[in-house]
Motif scaffolding. Structure first.
Motif, PDB file in Angstrom:
ATOM      1  N   LYS A 134       0.827  -1.266   0.144  1.00 26.90           N
ATOM      2  CA  LYS A 134       0.001  -0.013  -0.045  1.00 26.90           C
ATOM      3  C   LYS A 134       0.921   1.182  -0.063  1.00 26.90           C
ATOM      4  N   ASN A 135       1.795   1.296   0.671  1.00 29.46           N
ATOM      5  CA  ASN A 135       2.522   2.588   1.045  1.00 29.46           C
ATOM      6  C   ASN A 135       3.601   2.630  -0.282  1.00 29.46           C
ATOM      7  N   ALA A 136       3.993   1.737  -0.969  1.00 27.56           N
ATOM      8  CA  ALA A 136       4.561   2.055  -2.279  1.00 27.56           C
ATOM      9  C   ALA A 136       3.667   2.507  -3.209  1.00 27.56           C
TER      10      ALA A 136
ATOM     11  N   ARG B 108      -3.574  11.035   4.227  1.00 31.86           N
ATOM     12  CA  ARG B 108      -2.494  11.897   4.117  1.00 31.86           C
ATOM     13  C   ARG B 108      -1.449  11.878   3.025  1.00 31.86           C
ATOM     14  N   ALA B 109      -1.469  10.735   2.727  1.00 29.56           N
ATOM     15  CA  ALA B 109      -0.516  10.152   1.390  1.00 29.56           C
ATOM     16  C   ALA B 109      -0.714  11.060   0.172  1.00 29.56           C
ATOM     17  N   SER B 110      -2.000  11.680   0.102  1.00 30.96           N
ATOM     18  CA  SER B 110      -2.305  12.485  -1.159  1.00 30.96           C
ATOM     19  C   SER B 110      -1.229  13.851  -1.164  1.00 30.96           C
TER      20      SER B 110
ATOM     21  N   ASN C 269      -4.112   9.307  14.394  1.00 29.57           N
ATOM     22  CA  ASN C 269      -4.290   8.737  15.508  1.00 29.57           C
ATOM     23  C   ASN C 269      -2.992   8.297  16.385  1.00 29.57           C
ATOM     24  N   ILE C 270      -2.041   8.598  15.658  1.00 29.52           N
ATOM     25  CA  ILE C 270      -1.062   7.924  15.734  1.00 29.52           C
ATOM     26  C   ILE C 270       0.462   8.961  16.211  1.00 29.52           C
ATOM     27  N   GLY C 271      -0.252  10.134  15.935  1.00 26.57           N
ATOM     28  CA  GLY C 271       0.758  11.315  16.116  1.00 26.57           C
ATOM     29  C   GLY C 271       0.472  12.552  15.416  1.00 26.57           C
ATOM     30  N   SER C 272       1.280  13.826  15.566  1.00 30.36           N
ATOM     31  CA  SER C 272       1.132  14.992  14.974  1.00 30.36           C
ATOM     32  C   SER C 272       1.500  15.007  13.577  1.00 30.36           C
ATOM     33  N   ARG C 273       2.371  14.209  13.259  1.00 33.93           N
ATOM     34  CA  ARG C 273       2.770  13.772  12.139  1.00 33.93           C
ATOM     35  C   ARG C 273       3.149  15.287  11.119  1.00 33.93           C
ATOM     36  N   PRO C 274       4.004  16.040  11.540  1.00 34.06           N
ATOM     37  CA  PRO C 274       4.423  17.443  10.902  1.00 34.06           C
ATOM     38  C   PRO C 274       5.147  16.706   9.552  1.00 34.06           C
TER      39      PRO C 274
ATOM     40  N   SER D  66      12.563  10.292   7.507  1.00 30.69           N
ATOM     41  CA  SER D  66      11.208  10.354   7.127  1.00 30.69           C
ATOM     42  C   SER D  66      10.870   9.677   5.810  1.00 30.69           C
ATOM     43  N   VAL D  67      10.169   8.559   5.842  1.00 29.00           N
ATOM     44  CA  VAL D  67       9.544   7.888   4.671  1.00 29.00           C
ATOM     45  C   VAL D  67       8.929   9.024   3.623  1.00 29.00           C
ATOM     46  N   GLY D  68       8.155   9.642   4.228  1.00 33.18           N
ATOM     47  CA  GLY D  68       7.224  10.801   3.245  1.00 33.18           C
ATOM     48  C   GLY D  68       8.183  11.678   2.635  1.00 33.18           C
TER      49      GLY D  68
ATOM     50  N   THR E 241       7.662   0.168  12.709  1.00 32.97           N
ATOM     51  CA  THR E 241       6.773   0.720  13.888  1.00 32.97           C
ATOM     52  C   THR E 241       5.332   0.094  13.257  1.00 32.97           C
ATOM     53  N   ASP E 242       5.118  -0.061  11.968  1.00 30.98           N
ATOM     54  CA  ASP E 242       3.730  -0.375  11.471  1.00 30.98           C
ATOM     55  C   ASP E 242       3.629  -1.823  11.933  1.00 30.98           C
ATOM     56  N   MET E 243       4.645  -2.352  12.552  1.00 33.05           N
ATOM     57  CA  MET E 243       4.212  -3.801  13.017  1.00 33.05           C
ATOM     58  C   MET E 243       4.484  -3.911  14.624  1.00 33.05           C
TER      59      MET E 243
ATOM     60  N   ILE F   3       9.038   5.957  16.817  1.00 34.28           N
ATOM     61  CA  ILE F   3       8.798   6.832  15.593  1.00 34.28           C
ATOM     62  C   ILE F   3       7.465   7.455  15.782  1.00 34.28           C
ATOM     63  N   PHE F   4       6.504   7.085  16.124  1.00 34.90           N
ATOM     64  CA  PHE F   4       5.502   7.853  16.728  1.00 34.90           C
ATOM     65  C   PHE F   4       4.960   8.100  17.959  1.00 34.90           C
ATOM     66  N   GLU F   5       4.477   9.287  18.458  1.00 36.31           N
ATOM     67  CA  GLU F   5       4.231   9.757  19.910  1.00 36.31           C
ATOM     68  C   GLU F   5       2.979   8.995  20.417  1.00 36.31           C
TER      69      GLU F   5
ATOM     70  N   LEU G 205      -5.246   1.748  11.577  1.00 34.74           N
ATOM     71  CA  LEU G 205      -4.993   0.425  10.637  1.00 34.74           C
ATOM     72  C   LEU G 205      -4.402  -0.468  11.252  1.00 34.74           C
ATOM     73  N   ARG G 206      -3.270  -0.421  11.935  1.00 38.94           N
ATOM     74  CA  ARG G 206      -2.291  -1.541  12.135  1.00 38.94           C
ATOM     75  C   ARG G 206      -2.803  -2.120  13.397  1.00 38.94           C
ATOM     76  N   ALA G 207      -3.202  -1.329  14.346  1.00 33.45           N
ATOM     77  CA  ALA G 207      -3.819  -1.574  15.762  1.00 33.45           C
ATOM     78  C   ALA G 207      -5.226  -2.414  15.530  1.00 33.45           C
TER      79      ALA G 207
HETATM   80  C1  EPZ Z   1       4.899   6.383   6.386  1.00 36.00           C
HETATM   81  O1  EPZ Z   1       4.444   7.491   7.053  1.00 36.00           O
HETATM   82  C2  EPZ Z   1       3.839   5.195   6.278  1.00 36.00           C
HETATM   83  N1  EPZ Z   1       2.656   5.764   5.656  1.00 36.00           N
HETATM   84  C3  EPZ Z   1       3.403   5.011   7.717  1.00 36.00           C
HETATM   85  O2  EPZ Z   1       2.592   3.792   7.619  1.00 36.00           O
HETATM   86  C4  EPZ Z   1       4.629   4.653   8.474  1.00 36.00           C
HETATM   87  O3  EPZ Z   1       4.486   3.995   9.832  1.00 36.00           O
HETATM   88  C5  EPZ Z   1       5.644   5.733   8.407  1.00 36.00           C
HETATM   89  O4  EPZ Z   1       5.845   5.851   7.207  1.00 36.00           O
HETATM   90  C6  EPZ Z   1       7.155   5.161   9.087  1.00 36.00           C
HETATM   91  O5  EPZ Z   1       7.376   3.852   8.481  1.00 36.00           O
HETATM   92  C7  EPZ Z   1       2.752   5.804   4.382  1.00 36.00           C
HETATM   93  O6  EPZ Z   1       3.631   5.533   3.606  1.00 36.00           O
HETATM   94  C8  EPZ Z   1       1.645   6.548   3.472  1.00 36.00           C
HETATM   95  P1  EPZ Z   1       7.710   9.315   8.390  1.00 36.00           P
HETATM   96  P2  EPZ Z   1       5.139   8.857   7.212  1.00 36.00           P
HETATM   97  O7  EPZ Z   1       7.721  10.757   7.808  1.00 36.00           O
HETATM   98  O8  EPZ Z   1       5.944   9.208   5.670  1.00 36.00           O
HETATM   99  C9  EPZ Z   1       8.573  12.601  11.902  1.00 36.00           C
HETATM  100  C10 EPZ Z   1       0.654   2.632   7.839  1.00 36.00           C
HETATM  101  O9  EPZ Z   1       0.009   2.014   8.943  1.00 36.00           O
HETATM  102  N2  EPZ Z   1       8.462  13.562  10.601  1.00 36.00           N
HETATM  103  O10 EPZ Z   1       8.688   8.353   8.200  1.00 36.00           O
HETATM  104  O11 EPZ Z   1       4.224   9.986   7.448  1.00 36.00           O
HETATM  105  C11 EPZ Z   1       7.214  12.070  12.102  1.00 36.00           C
HETATM  106  O12 EPZ Z   1       6.483  12.843  13.031  1.00 36.00           O
HETATM  107  C12 EPZ Z   1       1.292   3.948   8.061  1.00 36.00           C
HETATM  108  O13 EPZ Z   1       0.661   2.294   6.705  1.00 36.00           O
HETATM  109  C13 EPZ Z   1       8.911  14.875  11.193  1.00 36.00           C
HETATM  110  O14 EPZ Z   1       9.137  15.411  12.167  1.00 36.00           O
HETATM  111  O15 EPZ Z   1       6.055   8.686   8.292  1.00 36.00           O
HETATM  112  C14 EPZ Z   1       7.537  10.735  12.707  1.00 36.00           C
HETATM  113  O16 EPZ Z   1       7.677  10.791  13.970  1.00 36.00           O
HETATM  114  C15 EPZ Z   1       0.973   4.481   9.490  1.00 36.00           C
HETATM  115  N3  EPZ Z   1       8.768  15.795   9.903  1.00 36.00           N
HETATM  116  C16 EPZ Z   1       8.728  10.107  11.909  1.00 36.00           C
HETATM  117  O17 EPZ Z   1       9.126  11.387  11.180  1.00 36.00           O
HETATM  118  C17 EPZ Z   1       8.396  15.436   8.816  1.00 36.00           C
HETATM  119  O18 EPZ Z   1       8.436  16.254   7.834  1.00 36.00           O
HETATM  120  C18 EPZ Z   1       8.632   9.137  10.913  1.00 36.00           C
HETATM  121  O19 EPZ Z   1       7.561   9.620   9.888  1.00 36.00           O
HETATM  122  C19 EPZ Z   1       8.056  14.125   8.522  1.00 36.00           C
HETATM  123  C20 EPZ Z   1       8.167  13.091   9.636  1.00 36.00           C
END
Ligand code: EPZ
Length: 430
Positions: free
Chosen positions: A22-24, A93-95, A118-123, A163-165, A304-306, A327-329, A370-372
């Motif tokens: 899904k995330n790819a 969010r992934a949009s 639901n899993i954090g502020s996700r800036p 950060s993955v995103g 973290t997704d596991m 990873i998430f708060e 989702l994962r929970a």
């Molecule tokens: C992706 O989210 C996944 N979502 C998440 O999967 C996954 O949990 C996460 O990566 C970590 O592997 C998708 O791919 C659609 P991050 P993403 O940016 O990209 C902080 C699921 O269940 N951060 O790697 O949002 C952030 O707060 C979902 O499929 C910043 O501080 O995760 C977090 O603490 C849930 N600033 C940490 O980095 C930023 O600009 C990792 O977040 C970006 C992130």
């Protein structure tokens, strides 16, 4: 509101085929609009999040042709609008990946600012840092991110947070910038590599995805491609831990074992036997899980997704375990639900101390994300009696045919939407 109703006690056994990641897929669908040609993508998971992303792409004028449940053809030549409405961001969010794709291709984009979840502020500060480093003006106006650039120019960027995103979003924009971009302290997840491979299949020049440094030589145009999404390592892990929790014998097929290494290590840690072949992994759990310690980390660390899935296994383990969520708060909410099934867990900051119990008893619980949600279903499969999981719409966002796959392994689980259907199930299984 649909629910899952589960009768616990069966050990899961058999084979289950894993779908596309899904995330790819979410990122690759966004990147597909960067070509003015037809791009065909298959092995897409047929889940709600993917359908929402396809709606968002259609809404800006790209043509989207669904060939079958798992295959789509996208052509970005007809895009007339670079504005992604809040409605889509609110749903997924992934949009926000369309921000990097549109900025890379058209040098401008407007995307509604995603909220927390639901899993954090996700800036998304690291995404914006990357776009600015490429020379874009990025402002927040009326709840929207407005990004624009005369031209995008290669840069040398060091992410403050892995950060993955941000890695994927900035990689997409840099793919069509002028010159060379070097990105350091990047995410190395398999889906980051999959997006880089997809962009390269369209003519991009990206090297080093999957390592700490990604080097991108910008190109002017991207062209057509046919691409298959990698298997979903989190879906695979979810079924592997379902075997561990129900003392079962489950083989996940259509997987890339290398992507599962950290999960396999933990399954062996808690006493499972694991057998790997080229594209399948078999997990045999003959006894109650053993206690252990786990800390979630960026790939190749434990994902973290596991975290909820191993949380369920450790809640049934002999002895005391700890989970640290780095990873998430706010990713321990499911533990309150698990406590209602008999788990004995204490959360202190970003750690959970888990005193394993012999068994869970079935209860009515609610999926916080989702994962929970998937993990609570696994707990229900191991519990004595009947468990009802509410808010399963979360689960359907990321797991295709979830209950069907569990039933094929011997799980007693059905989707219901009324008290009448619940009573019918209870009569049937009693
Ligand atoms: C992706 O989210 C996944 N979502 C998440 O999967 C996954 O949990 C996460 O990566 C970590 O592997 C998708 O791919 C659609 P991050 P993403 O940016 O990209 C902080 C699921 O269940 N951060 O790697 O949002 C952030 O707060 C979902 O499929 C910043 O501080 O995760 C977090 O603490 C849930 N600033 C940490 O980095 C930023 O600009 C990792 O977040 C970006 C992130």
């Amino acid at each position: 509101m649909e629910q899952y109703i589960i009768k616990g006690g069966n050990s899961l056994a058999g084979e289950v085929e894993i779908g596309g990641a899904k995330n790819a897929a979410l990122a690759i669908l966004a990147a597909a609009i960067m070509a003015d040609d037809t791009v065909e993508i298959d092995k897409l998971p047929d889940v709600n999040d993917i359908n929402v992303m396809l709606e968002a792409i259609t809404a800006i004028g790209a043509s989207v042709q669904r060939i079958d449940r798992h295959t789509v053809r996208i052509n970005g030549s007809g895009i007339t609008n670079i504005n992604i409405e809040y409605d889509y961001i609110k749903k997924i969010r992934a949009s926000y990946y369309l921000l990097g794709a549109l900025l890379g291709k058209y040098k401008k984009s407007q995307v509604a600012l995603p909220g927390g979840c639901n899993i954090g502020s996700r800036p998304i500060d690291q995404h914006l840092k990357g776009f600015r480093a490429l020379g874009a003006d990025v402002d927040i106006e009326n709840g929207k991110i407005v990004a624009e650039a005369e031209a995008l120019r290669g840069t040398h960027l060091y992410f403050d947070v892995v950060s993955v995103g941000a890695t994927i979003n900035v990689m997409m924009a840099a793919a069509m910038a002028e010159g060379v971009t070097i990105m350091e302290n990047v995410a190395k997840e398999p889906h980051v590599v999959d997006v880089a491979n997809f962009l390269n299949s369209m003519g991009a020049n990206i090297r080093g995805a999957g390592t700490d440094v990604i080097k991108i030589r910008g190109v002017k145009k991207l062209h057509k491609s046919e691409y298959s999404i990698i298997p979903d390592q989190i879906e695979a892990g979810t079924f592997m831990f379902a075997a561990a929790v129900t003392k079962g014998d489950v083989t996940v097929t259509n997987v890339i074992p290398k992507h599962l290494e950290s999960m396999i290590a933990k399954l062996i840690d808690i006493g499972c036997e694991v057998y790997e072949s080229d594209d399948a992994v078999r997990v045999v759990a003959k006894r109650r899980p053993r206690c252990t310690q786990v800390k979630t980390l960026p790939y190749p660390g434990y994902p973290t997704d596991m975290q909820p899935q191993i949380g369920v296994a450790l809640a049934l383990a002999g002895g005391t375990s700890t989970i640290t969520e780095s990873i998430f708060e706010n990713r321990f909410k499911y533990l309150d639900e698990l406590a209602r099934m008999g788990a004995n867990i204490k959360v202190e900051g970003n750690s959970a101390i888990i005193r394993g119990v012999e068994r869970f008893s079935g209860a009515r619980v609610s999926a916080p994300d989702l994962r929970a949600g998937a993990a609570l279903c696994i707990a229900g499969l191991a519990a004595e009696g009947i468990t009802i999981v509410d808010d399963i719409v979360y689960i359907q966002r990321g797991y295709e045919c979830f209950e069907e796959k569990l039933r094929s392994l011997g799980g007693i689980i059905e989707r219901v939407s009324s008290e009448k259907e619940i009573q019918k199930f209870q009569l049937k299984v009693s």
